[in-house]
Design an enzyme around this catalytic site. Structure first.
Site, mmCIF file in Angstrom:
data_model
loop_
_atom_site.group_PDB
_atom_site.id
_atom_site.type_symbol
_atom_site.label_atom_id
_atom_site.label_comp_id
_atom_site.label_asym_id
_atom_site.label_seq_id
_atom_site.Cartn_x
_atom_site.Cartn_y
_atom_site.Cartn_z
ATOM 1 N N LYS A 177 9.941 -4.103 10.721
ATOM 2 C CA LYS A 177 9.753 -4.664 9.267
ATOM 3 C C LYS A 177 11.542 -4.264 9.100
ATOM 4 O O LYS A 177 12.085 -3.253 8.972
ATOM 5 C CB LYS A 177 9.278 -3.722 8.341
ATOM 6 C CG LYS A 177 8.998 -4.093 7.136
ATOM 7 C CD LYS A 177 8.411 -3.216 5.954
ATOM 8 C CE LYS A 177 9.958 -2.408 5.455
ATOM 9 N NZ LYS A 177 11.108 -3.009 4.691
ATOM 10 N N GLY A 230 18.576 3.859 7.981
ATOM 11 C CA GLY A 230 18.607 3.444 6.434
ATOM 12 C C GLY A 230 19.104 4.718 6.734
ATOM 13 O O GLY A 230 19.401 5.298 6.456
ATOM 14 N N SER A 231 18.155 5.015 4.922
ATOM 15 C CA SER A 231 18.783 5.733 3.893
ATOM 16 C C SER A 231 18.625 7.161 4.809
ATOM 17 O O SER A 231 17.927 7.189 4.991
ATOM 18 C CB SER A 231 18.857 5.635 2.577
ATOM 19 O OG SER A 231 17.910 5.660 2.086
ATOM 20 N N GLY A 235 14.580 7.828 5.389
ATOM 21 C CA GLY A 235 14.075 8.191 6.171
ATOM 22 C C GLY A 235 13.783 9.751 6.269
ATOM 23 O O GLY A 235 12.541 10.499 6.958
ATOM 24 N N GLU A 251 17.725 7.051 12.534
ATOM 25 C CA GLU A 251 19.283 7.021 12.093
ATOM 26 C C GLU A 251 19.826 6.595 10.630
ATOM 27 O O GLU A 251 19.148 5.417 10.155
ATOM 28 C CB GLU A 251 19.528 5.256 12.632
ATOM 29 C CG GLU A 251 19.421 6.177 14.811
ATOM 30 C CD GLU A 251 19.941 7.317 14.870
ATOM 31 O OE1 GLU A 251 20.753 7.460 14.062
ATOM 32 O OE2 GLU A 251 19.592 8.314 16.007
ATOM 33 N N CYS A 285 27.384 2.197 8.414
ATOM 34 C CA CYS A 285 27.273 3.625 8.230
ATOM 35 C C CYS A 285 28.182 4.516 8.907
ATOM 36 O O CYS A 285 28.234 5.804 8.512
ATOM 37 C CB CYS A 285 25.509 4.000 9.332
ATOM 38 S SG CYS A 285 25.409 2.891 10.656
ATOM 39 N N GLU A 385 27.322 9.236 -0.298
ATOM 40 C CA GLU A 385 27.401 8.473 0.405
ATOM 41 C C GLU A 385 28.036 7.787 -0.305
ATOM 42 O O GLU A 385 26.572 7.108 -1.414
ATOM 43 C CB GLU A 385 26.695 7.941 1.820
ATOM 44 C CG GLU A 385 26.533 6.308 2.393
ATOM 45 C CD GLU A 385 25.242 6.447 2.764
ATOM 46 O OE1 GLU A 385 24.311 6.356 2.328
ATOM 47 O OE2 GLU A 385 25.554 6.209 4.536
HETATM 48 P P1 NAD Z 1 16.749 2.269 2.432
HETATM 49 O O1 NAD Z 1 16.569 3.168 3.169
HETATM 50 O O2 NAD Z 1 17.091 1.781 1.227
HETATM 51 O O3 NAD Z 1 15.920 1.100 3.836
HETATM 52 C C1 NAD Z 1 16.024 0.600 5.023
HETATM 53 C C2 NAD Z 1 14.360 0.344 5.612
HETATM 54 O O4 NAD Z 1 13.773 1.065 5.194
HETATM 55 C C3 NAD Z 1 14.397 -1.147 4.908
HETATM 56 O O5 NAD Z 1 12.946 -1.854 5.836
HETATM 57 C C4 NAD Z 1 12.989 -0.495 3.385
HETATM 58 O O6 NAD Z 1 12.292 -1.803 2.904
HETATM 59 C C5 NAD Z 1 12.416 0.922 4.335
HETATM 60 N N1 NAD Z 1 12.250 1.772 3.825
HETATM 61 C C6 NAD Z 1 12.424 2.282 2.864
HETATM 62 N N2 NAD Z 1 11.624 3.011 2.364
HETATM 63 C C7 NAD Z 1 10.367 3.376 3.166
HETATM 64 C C8 NAD Z 1 9.717 3.825 3.164
HETATM 65 N N3 NAD Z 1 8.953 4.925 2.426
HETATM 66 N N4 NAD Z 1 8.459 4.106 4.285
HETATM 67 C C9 NAD Z 1 8.352 2.858 5.180
HETATM 68 N N5 NAD Z 1 10.016 1.767 5.049
HETATM 69 C C10 NAD Z 1 10.836 2.778 4.005
HETATM 70 O O7 NAD Z 1 18.206 1.805 3.674
HETATM 71 P P2 NAD Z 1 19.443 -0.029 3.341
HETATM 72 O O8 NAD Z 1 19.865 0.080 1.906
HETATM 73 O O9 NAD Z 1 18.715 -1.032 3.542
HETATM 74 O O10 NAD Z 1 20.638 0.149 4.188
HETATM 75 C C11 NAD Z 1 21.646 1.806 3.859
HETATM 76 C C12 NAD Z 1 21.418 2.310 4.297
HETATM 77 O O11 NAD Z 1 21.345 2.781 5.741
HETATM 78 C C13 NAD Z 1 22.420 3.431 4.319
HETATM 79 O O12 NAD Z 1 21.994 4.738 3.932
HETATM 80 C C14 NAD Z 1 23.876 3.104 5.599
HETATM 81 O O13 NAD Z 1 24.608 5.080 5.932
HETATM 82 C C15 NAD Z 1 21.970 3.458 6.991
HETATM 83 N N6 NAD Z 1 22.230 2.940 8.014
HETATM 84 C C16 NAD Z 1 22.156 3.874 8.946
HETATM 85 C C17 NAD Z 1 22.707 3.320 9.962
HETATM 86 C C18 NAD Z 1 23.249 4.348 11.226
HETATM 87 O O14 NAD Z 1 22.778 3.954 12.630
HETATM 88 N N7 NAD Z 1 22.734 5.574 10.949
HETATM 89 C C19 NAD Z 1 23.179 2.459 10.510
HETATM 90 C C20 NAD Z 1 23.245 1.113 9.328
HETATM 91 C C21 NAD Z 1 23.395 1.647 8.024
#
Ligand code: NAD
Length: 484
Positions: A177, A230-231, A235, A251, A285, A385
């Protein structure tokens, strides 16, 4: 009615609409008039169908010769490379990054598929000496089963590639997804695997919101692994809600410091700030979010930094000459502008941070890179962040003070030190709380063949991803005793 493509889910080897027939739009953050397509707003039932397909396909895929699994990854890589110009344009149109960065990301994704096609064939076990000469004791590594891959919008094909490739080569089946803010390039990756002949149900792709399908794709007992980027907030929520039998890899966010000691070459330090803090519109990130600079060189550093910032061209990533693209979403724009206002209240506003308007700017989410000075530890712009082109400058009195301040956030993803002092260079990796440690390089960037991950709230950190470490997460070890 515009003639815009409706993109489908890929479940059990078939391209299909979601059960409800609902879709959502994907628009260009550089030009909101540019509609890239409609994508499936999947529901829990669609997710169950994808998981069931992956579960059914697992035994045969686990038993498929590894050379065949590798061939599929290599052919998917070929497909990406053959279409690199088209896909790079699309990636820039949906995420906003510069065309050159899009090309690099697609090339890197193809390289990742090829890397795991080879590296996945080198997994080994161990044998153990013991007293019974008629017995053999050894370990074997096996796939986990159904793996869910959930990814963000900022590297919307390279992050999926570095999760999906190790999952598939080790014999897991996948439900993928992507972010709803960059689903097209993820769709292209699904196409690549389809084109390469991935068997039915082995790889499933579905779009939809976290609220509609998040619980299903992470909480269903048949899902044996969740690899999420993601965030930190999302996570943490997923990590807490999955069953004990489901392995997770999270991550997450960062607040990455660039530490500039008093012996640093100031032009190098400025260069590393621009590349780490503002390239990719600060939406990496591992982006440089804090600069910790020696008091004695701070004024000179800031003055040269501002001169360089004045030259930066903000614009559409498709245009030649653009150095900083738009923010990727309206939500990103609002968040970043909110932090700029907070910065103006908390600290000294040095330069930038304007919402750009007039002409083509009016159609997109453009902000000029911003720099704040006199930032102190308790301020929000020092702790949270931001994920945009905003850098907080903090004064330091020497190396020890820098380490205390650099470590004083909940995050620990990446950190960099600028110095020629060999004593500090040697101490830095041990002293700094970060999973990625750089010296005289930007906080951003990581190799395909090296492990990647964070400490503290930047990662669950039990398993690294990328490189050989990426294979560990998707395999489990059994200890086997065979007598005769
Ligand atoms: P986000 O957490 O809003 O979403 C990431 C993904 O998770 C999306 O596909 C979203 O639909 C899904 N998601 C969100 N909540 C969920 C849940 N409860 N259950 C299942 N899926 C869920 O993040 P974003 O705004 O897309 O990306 C930005 C964030 O990602 C920043 O915090 C950034 O630091 C982080 N990031 C981390 C890395 C790393 O490797 N550490 C790399 C890139 C981005």
């Amino acid at each position: 009615m515009e003639n815009v493509t409706e993109f489908l889910n890929y479940i059990d080897g078939k391209w299909q609409p979601c059960g409800s027939g609902s879709t959502f739009e994907n628009r260009n953050p550089a030009d909101q008039d540019d509609l890239l397509g409609h994508f499936q707003a999947s529901s829990a039932e669609d997710a169950q169908q994808a998981i069931a397909a992956a579960e059914k396909a697992f035994p045969a895929w686990r038993d498929t010769p590894i050379s065949r699994r590798a061939k599929i990854l290599n052919q998917a890589a070929d497909y990406l490379v053959e279409h690199i110009e088209q896909f790079a344009q699309e990636l820039t149109r949906e995420e906003g990054k510069l065309l050159a960065n899009s090309r690099d990301e697609i090339a890197r994704s193809a390289q990742t598929l090829r890397f795991y096609a080879v590296e996945g064939q080198t997994i080994t076990g161990e044998t153990f000496p013991q007293d019974d000469a008629r017995m053999m004791v050894y370990t074997q590594r096996e796939p986990l089963g159904v793996a869910t891959i959930i990814t963000p919008w900022n590297f919307p094909i390279s992050i999926p590639a570095r999760k999906i490739a190790p999952a598939l080569i080790t014999g897991n089946t996948v439900v993928f997804k992507p972010s709803s803010d960059a689903p097209l390039i993820a769709h292209r990756l699904a196409e690549a695997l389809h084109h390469a002949g991935i068997p039915e149900g082995v790889f499933n792709f579905m779009t939809g919101s976290a609220s509609a399908i998040g619980q299903e794709i992470t909480g269903t007992p048949a899902v044996r692994a969740v690899s999420f980027t993601g965030s930190t907030a999302a996570g943490e929520k997923i990590h807490r809600s999955v069953s004990l039998a489901t392995r997770t890899q999270m991550e997450l966010g960062g607040k990455n410091p660039l530490i500039i000691l008093d012996d640093a070459d100031i032009d190098t330090a400025v260069d590393l700030t621009i590349k780490g803090g503002f390239a990719l519109t600060g939406q990496a990130c591992t982006g440089t979010s804090r600069v910790l600079v020696a008091r004695s060189i701070k004024a000179e550093y800031l003055s040269r930094l501002v001169e360089r910032m004045k030259e930066l061209q903000v614009g559409n990533g498709l245009d030649k000459g653009t150095q900083i693209g738009p923010l990727a979403t309206r939500q990103q724009l609002d968040t970043v502008l909110g932090y700029i206002e907070t910065g103006k209240r908390e600290a000294t506003h040095v330069h930038g941070g304007e919402r750009l308007s007039g002409g083509a700017y009016d159609k997109g989410f453009y902000v000029s890179p911003a720099i704040f000075s006199d930032v102190t530890q308790e301020m929000r712009i020092a702790q949270e962040e931001i994920f945009g082109p905003v850098v907080a400058v903090i004064e330091i009195d020497g190396y020890d003070d820098a380490i205390v301040k650099a470590n004083d956030t909940p995050y620990g993803l990446s950190a960099a030190l600028v110095t020629q002092n060999i004593d500090y260079i040697q101490r830095f990796p041990l002293d700094i709380q970060a999973g990625t440690v750089k010296v005289n390089r930007t906080t951003t960037g990581n190799l395909i063949n090296a492990p990647f991950g964070g400490l503290k709230q930047s990662s669950t950190s039990t398993f690294r991803e990328s490189g050989r470490a990426g294979l560990d997460f998707f395999t489990q070890t059994k200890t086997v005793y065979v007598g005769r």
